[in-house]
Enzyme design. Structure first.
Site, PDB file in Angstrom:
ATOM      1  N   ARG A  88     -55.692 110.654  45.334  1.00 12.49           N
ATOM      2  CA  ARG A  88     -55.715 109.383  44.510  1.00 12.49           C
ATOM      3  C   ARG A  88     -55.021 108.303  45.023  1.00 12.49           C
ATOM      4  NH1 ARG A  88     -54.499 114.176  41.733  1.00 12.49           N
ATOM      5  NH2 ARG A  88     -55.489 114.527  39.742  1.00 12.49           N
ATOM      6  N   ASP A 148     -51.757 117.167  33.576  1.00 13.03           N
ATOM      7  CA  ASP A 148     -51.398 118.556  34.546  1.00 13.03           C
ATOM      8  C   ASP A 148     -50.383 119.346  33.974  1.00 13.03           C
ATOM      9  OD1 ASP A 148     -52.442 117.314  36.959  1.00 13.03           O
ATOM     10  OD2 ASP A 148     -51.252 115.717  36.445  1.00 13.03           O
ATOM     11  N   ARG A 151     -52.350 121.486  31.289  1.00 18.16           N
ATOM     12  CA  ARG A 151     -53.213 122.772  32.085  1.00 18.16           C
ATOM     13  C   ARG A 151     -52.153 123.756  32.234  1.00 18.16           C
ATOM     14  NH1 ARG A 151     -55.964 118.325  36.012  1.00 18.16           N
ATOM     15  NH2 ARG A 151     -57.899 117.938  34.731  1.00 18.16           N
ATOM     16  N   HIS A 175     -48.436 111.791  40.109  1.00 16.92           N
ATOM     17  CA  HIS A 175     -49.615 112.556  39.681  1.00 16.92           C
ATOM     18  C   HIS A 175     -50.521 112.565  40.685  1.00 16.92           C
ATOM     19  CE1 HIS A 175     -53.356 113.641  37.523  1.00 16.92           C
ATOM     20  NE2 HIS A 175     -53.713 112.549  37.649  1.00 16.92           N
TER      21      HIS A 175
END
Length: 304
Positions: A88, A148, A151, A175
């Site tokens: 990212r 996240d 999940r 993140h």
């Protein structure tokens, strides 16, 4: 508290359109405006979404960047597409220019607008958006590690055998590659997560790797992720419009570290109402500091 119900989505690709559809299902916004530099894409998405008008009273239409700047909640999904194997943070150089153009095109931005960043790397882009927009920091935040953490909760719920909303445990920090699970603060019904036999027995590093790597696996298989993030963003929009004050792990400016990273925050009608400081072990604190240091070094390169 400002009454909010008009939502703009910058970027009408798969993520933006799926967020728009999720918002239609929520039925809490009065109007959704889709904006993109490719007008044909906007027209196509609006036509497609209009076929779902029978399920909602929310109006969906295309609009300009200037119109988006006057909306109550502005969701920025526009950004360069993440390539397979690309981190990212490697996206930053390409997405900085896009964000600069987007915010510049929306000015003057409504003073009470909420700016919600979804494009990656979300922490760095949120920090840049705070600087470029001129809005108060509590009104500019990112989706961060909300997905996240969702999940993670689903995974742990299946291991323990409880409902997902009974799991209180967060993925914190960046993140991305330096994110970590705050195991020591996790609990179920007041009982520490680490006291459960099912949790004692698992490979925690493997769980962390599975959670952080899921997006890469989806990108490898189908090119992009959008259903999960759309669900998260629609929940955040609902939380703001209805002033629900839920606690969510979001990318927010943390004074102590001088950068933006994900921490549990109280989200309400004014944006980020406060940051919740959770208990962290010495190892987790070190990982948070490491994550913050890495993010600050990147941010300082772009905003002086």
């Amino acid at each position: 508290m400002v009454q909010r119900s008009r939502v703009a989505i910058i970027g009408a690709g798969s993520v933006g359109a799926t967020i728009a559809f999720a918002l239609l299902l929520q039925k809490v916004s009065s109007e959704i405006i889709l904006v993109d530099i490719v007008e044909e894409t906007v027209q196509g998405q609006v036509l497609d979404l209009s076929d779902a008008d029978f399920i909602t009273s929310t109006q969906t239409r295309g609009g300009t960047f200037q119109e988006a700047g006057q909306c109550d909640i502005i969701i920025i999904t526009a950004g360069a597409k993440q390539k397979p194997g690309e981190t990212r943070v490697e996206l930053i150089a390409r997405n900085y220019k896009i964000l600069d153009n987007v915010i510049g095109s929306m000015k003057p931005i409504k003073p009470h607008a909420i700016l919600l960043l979804v494009a990656n790397p979300v922490d760095v882009l949120t920090y840049i958006a705070q600087k470029l927009s001129g809005l108060p920091k509590n009104q500019v935040f990112g989706s961060g590690t909300f997905l996240d953490s969702a999940r993670l909760r689903l995974k742990l719920a299946s291991l323990i055998g409880v409902a997902e909303n009974a799991i209180h445990c967060y993925v914190l920090g960046e993140h991305g590659d330096s994110q970590f699970i705050a195991w020591s603060s996790g609990h179920v019904g007041g009982k520490p997560l680490l006291d459960f036999p099912e949790i004692k027995a698992i490979d925690k590093d493997a769980i962390a790797k599975e959670i952080s790597g899921k997006a890469y696996e989806i990108i490898k298989l189908k090119g992009a992720t959008y259903f999960g993030i759309a669900g998260c963003v629609s929940m955040l929009v609902q939380c703001i419009i209805l002033n629900q004050r839920h606690v969510r792990p979001l990318s927010t400016f943390v004074e102590e570290y001088g950068c933006v990273l994900s921490m549990p925050v109280v989200l309400g009608g004014n944006g980020v109402e406060r940051i919740i400081e959770v208990h962290l072990s010495s190892d987790e604190k070190a990982r948070l500091q490491q994550s913050a240091k890495a993010l600050k070094e990147i941010c300082d390169k772009y905003i002086h």
